[in-house]
Design a protein around this motif. Sequence first.
Motif, mmCIF file in Angstrom:
data_model
loop_
_atom_site.group_PDB
_atom_site.id
_atom_site.type_symbol
_atom_site.label_atom_id
_atom_site.label_comp_id
_atom_site.label_asym_id
_atom_site.label_seq_id
_atom_site.Cartn_x
_atom_site.Cartn_y
_atom_site.Cartn_z
ATOM 1 N N VAL A 189 -22.600 -22.637 14.493
ATOM 2 C CA VAL A 189 -21.458 -21.864 15.177
ATOM 3 C C VAL A 189 -20.381 -23.105 15.335
ATOM 4 N N GLU A 190 -20.371 -24.087 15.015
ATOM 5 C CA GLU A 190 -19.415 -25.430 15.363
ATOM 6 C C GLU A 190 -18.787 -24.221 14.182
ATOM 7 N N VAL A 191 -18.849 -24.933 12.787
ATOM 8 C CA VAL A 191 -18.079 -24.605 11.499
ATOM 9 C C VAL A 191 -17.589 -23.545 11.477
ATOM 10 N N TYR A 192 -18.346 -22.411 11.827
ATOM 11 C CA TYR A 192 -16.930 -21.261 12.003
ATOM 12 C C TYR A 192 -15.971 -21.149 13.117
ATOM 13 N N ASP A 193 -16.510 -21.962 14.306
ATOM 14 C CA ASP A 193 -15.155 -21.817 15.904
ATOM 15 C C ASP A 193 -14.368 -22.601 15.213
ATOM 16 N N ARG A 194 -15.072 -23.776 13.685
ATOM 17 C CA ARG A 194 -13.898 -24.978 14.093
ATOM 18 C C ARG A 194 -12.583 -24.369 12.825
ATOM 19 N N PHE A 195 -13.203 -23.557 11.652
ATOM 20 C CA PHE A 195 -12.795 -22.758 10.479
ATOM 21 C C PHE A 195 -12.027 -21.735 11.523
ATOM 22 N N MET A 196 -12.219 -20.969 12.068
ATOM 23 C CA MET A 196 -11.423 -19.592 12.924
ATOM 24 C C MET A 196 -10.436 -20.119 13.807
ATOM 25 N N LYS A 197 -10.545 -21.302 14.246
ATOM 26 C CA LYS A 197 -9.456 -22.282 15.345
ATOM 27 C C LYS A 197 -8.248 -22.813 14.136
#
Length: 86
Positions: free
Chosen positions: A56-64
């Motif tokens: 989730v953390e990687v996904y959130d960073r990438f989407m941000k």
Amino acid sequence: MSVFGSSLNKGRTKAADVDLTKVDEVANQQGFVSREAHQRRNYVGPTKAMNTKLPVEVYDRFMKFCDEENLTIRKGIERLLDQAGK
């Protein structure tokens, strides 16, 4: 007998005499959708699908990152690969 060129067509407007911009304007007002071919905005040629699971953390960073840079996911991946020199 064909009606083309006969007295049945007398008084009708020829296609060349019609203002197509006015026709398009009226059609748009009435909700008609053009059947003319539309050019794809983001066409890149042949593609392959990629499905991956991320923390989730990687996904959130990438989407941000994509949101802040106003990039699609495809363009975000491309940008990061370019920055990595790959």
